[in-house]
Design a protein around this motif. Structure first.
Motif, PDB file in Angstrom:
ATOM      1  N   GLY A  55     -24.908 -10.893  34.270  1.00 39.19           N
ATOM      2  CA  GLY A  55     -25.958 -11.888  34.298  1.00 39.19           C
ATOM      3  C   GLY A  55     -25.425 -13.293  34.188  1.00 39.19           C
ATOM      4  O   GLY A  55     -24.214 -13.535  34.272  1.00 39.19           O
ATOM      5  N   PHE A  56     -26.340 -14.228  34.006  1.00 37.79           N
ATOM      6  CA  PHE A  56     -26.012 -15.637  33.890  1.00 37.79           C
ATOM      7  C   PHE A  56     -26.448 -16.156  32.519  1.00 37.79           C
ATOM      8  O   PHE A  56     -27.176 -15.485  31.780  1.00 37.79           O
ATOM      9  CB  PHE A  56     -26.725 -16.451  34.986  1.00 37.79           C
ATOM     10  N   SER A 135     -29.591 -16.110  28.051  1.00 40.51           N
ATOM     11  CA  SER A 135     -29.028 -15.252  29.093  1.00 40.51           C
ATOM     12  C   SER A 135     -30.142 -14.720  29.990  1.00 40.51           C
ATOM     13  O   SER A 135     -31.290 -14.564  29.567  1.00 40.51           O
ATOM     14  CB  SER A 135     -28.259 -14.089  28.469  1.00 40.51           C
ATOM     15  N   ILE A 136     -29.774 -14.449  31.220  1.00 37.66           N
ATOM     16  CA  ILE A 136     -30.705 -13.866  32.186  1.00 37.66           C
ATOM     17  C   ILE A 136     -29.919 -12.934  33.089  1.00 37.66           C
ATOM     18  O   ILE A 136     -28.803 -13.254  33.508  1.00 37.66           O
ATOM     19  CB  ILE A 136     -31.430 -14.959  33.004  1.00 37.66           C
ATOM     20  N   CYS A 141     -32.519 -13.257  37.414  1.00 33.25           N
ATOM     21  CA  CYS A 141     -32.268 -14.552  38.045  1.00 33.25           C
ATOM     22  C   CYS A 141     -32.755 -14.535  39.489  1.00 33.25           C
ATOM     23  O   CYS A 141     -33.383 -15.485  39.958  1.00 33.25           O
ATOM     24  CB  CYS A 141     -30.777 -14.876  37.986  1.00 33.25           C
ATOM     25  N   GLY A 142     -32.482 -13.436  40.180  1.00 34.12           N
ATOM     26  CA  GLY A 142     -32.944 -13.322  41.558  1.00 34.12           C
ATOM     27  C   GLY A 142     -34.459 -13.314  41.653  1.00 34.12           C
ATOM     28  O   GLY A 142     -35.041 -13.947  42.544  1.00 34.12           O
ATOM     29  N   ALA A 143     -35.125 -12.607  40.722  1.00 35.62           N
ATOM     30  CA  ALA A 143     -36.589 -12.563  40.722  1.00 35.62           C
ATOM     31  C   ALA A 143     -37.178 -13.941  40.434  1.00 35.62           C
ATOM     32  O   ALA A 143     -38.135 -14.367  41.089  1.00 35.62           O
ATOM     33  CB  ALA A 143     -37.080 -11.547  39.695  1.00 35.62           C
ATOM     34  N   GLN A 144     -36.599 -14.639  39.456  1.00 30.85           N
ATOM     35  CA  GLN A 144     -37.095 -15.972  39.130  1.00 30.85           C
ATOM     36  C   GLN A 144     -36.922 -16.919  40.316  1.00 30.85           C
ATOM     37  O   GLN A 144     -37.827 -17.696  40.641  1.00 30.85           O
ATOM     38  CB  GLN A 144     -36.361 -16.519  37.908  1.00 30.85           C
ATOM     39  N   THR A 204     -33.279 -16.354  48.894  1.00 31.51           N
ATOM     40  CA  THR A 204     -32.842 -15.558  47.743  1.00 31.51           C
ATOM     41  C   THR A 204     -31.804 -14.527  48.147  1.00 31.51           C
ATOM     42  O   THR A 204     -30.769 -14.365  47.480  1.00 31.51           O
ATOM     43  CB  THR A 204     -34.046 -14.860  47.092  1.00 31.51           C
ATOM     44  N   SER A 205     -32.061 -13.805  49.233  1.00 27.69           N
ATOM     45  CA  SER A 205     -31.115 -12.773  49.662  1.00 27.69           C
ATOM     46  C   SER A 205     -29.764 -13.367  50.028  1.00 27.69           C
ATOM     47  O   SER A 205     -28.713 -12.795  49.695  1.00 27.69           O
ATOM     48  CB  SER A 205     -31.696 -11.998  50.852  1.00 27.69           C
ATOM     49  N   LEU A 206     -29.764 -14.510  50.691  1.00 27.45           N
ATOM     50  CA  LEU A 206     -28.496 -15.128  51.077  1.00 27.45           C
ATOM     51  C   LEU A 206     -27.765 -15.696  49.863  1.00 27.45           C
ATOM     52  O   LEU A 206     -26.542 -15.591  49.758  1.00 27.45           O
ATOM     53  CB  LEU A 206     -28.740 -16.232  52.109  1.00 27.45           C
ATOM     54  N   THR A 207     -28.494 -16.293  48.944  1.00 33.02           N
ATOM     55  CA  THR A 207     -27.856 -16.873  47.764  1.00 33.02           C
ATOM     56  C   THR A 207     -27.195 -15.807  46.903  1.00 33.02           C
ATOM     57  O   THR A 207     -26.079 -15.996  46.403  1.00 33.02           O
ATOM     58  CB  THR A 207     -28.885 -17.646  46.922  1.00 33.02           C
ATOM     59  N   LEU A 208     -27.848 -14.671  46.730  1.00 36.45           N
ATOM     60  CA  LEU A 208     -27.323 -13.627  45.859  1.00 36.45           C
ATOM     61  C   LEU A 208     -26.167 -12.857  46.494  1.00 36.45           C
ATOM     62  O   LEU A 208     -25.523 -12.055  45.807  1.00 36.45           O
ATOM     63  CB  LEU A 208     -28.445 -12.660  45.474  1.00 36.45           C
ATOM     64  N   GLN A 209     -25.894 -13.055  47.771  1.00 38.21           N
ATOM     65  CA  GLN A 209     -24.764 -12.386  48.409  1.00 38.21           C
ATOM     66  C   GLN A 209     -23.426 -13.049  48.085  1.00 38.21           C
ATOM     67  O   GLN A 209     -22.379 -12.453  48.276  1.00 38.21           O
ATOM     68  CB  GLN A 209     -24.955 -12.356  49.928  1.00 38.21           C
TER      69      GLN A 209
END
Length: 358
Positions: A55-56, A135-136, A141-144, A204-209
């Motif tokens: 997580g972050f 922490s998250i 983080c992706g959902a937010q 979101t999908s591109l950022t999390l990759q």
């Protein structure tokens, strides 16, 4: 653009034995340090991705000082008032038959979006300050990030469509019932929601990759794309171009649409012979224009300006403005400048007073 191949200044160049990873935007991206390298041991940092991430860590907006405690209290009060004001606006429009018109239907949808938009970030910030839960998880983080971008983009599109409603009402009043019937209003709302979900899904999908390397500490109080990209240990130039294009579609195109609508509205208002008609038209439009400026301005700063114009402190202030303050101001602006809304509020309050006396 920033060179993310080796973000730590203690090394003069990227490590020659770095592990190769594939990324859709670059044919040759590498991690910063080879396994168990001395540099990695010195910094205590490593490159990681979603497969190994726990997580972050979010940065709190406030510390333990008296001033920050006061500012935190103000944010909480503003958040509560924003939730109460927008909820009251939705219920008022639903309950009063005089407000069952296209303009107020769209306004109720704007308040509905504001309720969830501000709730995506503020409760987490409050919990982080009160209990230290900064922490998250990676998924959290992706959902937010998804819901923040989804609701924000949907509100941008809805504000643009509300400008069209004002254009039809002022420039084509006789055709207004036909052009803004119930079906058209529903299609407007559905289009704004679909556009927001598409925008959020792509970004979101591109950022999390991306692979991330740093201390996992996001220099922001919630997971926002620009802050998250600062942790990426990959060349983000191609993605930032995609981000700019989506910003043009979601921000600049609606702004151009709104501007065009109000130029035509102004031309129509100037041709009116009735002073009362001019005043009423300008009052209605000024409320919408005020909301547009309050919402679009900070978003253009965040997503359209180059990273050289940003700093964590400024980004926090701007984000607080459009995530907390703007949702509070929207119902206030529309209620104070609209006699129909204030009249409906007095009617409801009068009924409540009669029931109490009874």
């Amino acid at each position: 653009m920033r060179n993310f191949c080796c973000p730590f200044t203690i090394l003069p160049s990227c490590c020659p034995s770095a592990v190769f990873i594939h990324h859709p935007f670059s044919a040759s991206l590498s991690k910063c340090f080879p396994p168990n390298s001395e540099a990695q041991q010195e910094t205590g940092r490593e490159c990681w991705n979603h497969s190994s991430a726990t997580g972050f860590v979010l940065t709190s907006l406030f510390n333990d000082s008296q001033l920050h405690l006061f500012l935190f209290s103000m944010v909480v009060v503003v958040y509560i008032l924003a939730m109460a004001g927008n909820t009251a606006m939705v219920l008022l429009i639903w309950a009063d038959a005089r407000l069952h018109t296209p303009m107020y239907f769209l306004l109720s949808q704007l308040s509905f979006l504001d309720i969830f938009f501000t709730s995506v970030t503020v409760p987490k910030m409050i919990v982080a300050f009160l209990f230290g839960w900064t922490s998250i998880s990676f998924g959290g983080c992706g959902a937010q990030m998804f819901f923040f971008m989804f609701l924000g983009a949907a509100e941008c599109l809805l504000l643009a469509l509300m400008a069209y409603d004002r254009y039809v009402a002022i420039c084509n009043p006789l055709r207004y019932p036909l052009l803004m019937n119930r079906r058209v209003c529903l299609l407007m709302v559905v289009a704004s929601w679909l556009g927001g979900s598409l925008n959020a899904s792509i970004q979101t999908s591109l950022t999390l990759q991306f692979p991330y390397c740093s201390s996992r500490k996001i220099a922001h109080f919630f997971c926002e794309v620009p802050a998250l990209l600062m942790l990426a240990c990959a060349d983000t130039e191609a993605y930032e171009q995609v981000l700019f294009v989506t910003g043009v579609v979601v921000l600049l195109v609606p702004i151009a649409f709104i501007t065009t609508s109000y130029v035509l509205i102004l031309a129509a208002v100037l041709q009116m012979h009735s002073v009362e008609g001019r005043r009423k038209a300008l009052a209605t439009c000024s409320s919408h224009l005020t909301v547009v400026n309050l919402f679009y301005g900070p978003l253009v700063y965040t997503y359209m300006l180059p990273t050289s114009y940003h700093s964590p402190g400024q980004d926090d202030v701007v984000s607080v403005f459009y995530t907390v303050l703007t949702p509070l101001l929207n119902p206030v602006i529309y209620s104070l400048r609209n006699k129909e809304v204030t009249g409906a509020m007095r009617k409801v309050m009068g009924k409540c007073g009669v029931r109490r006396n009874a």
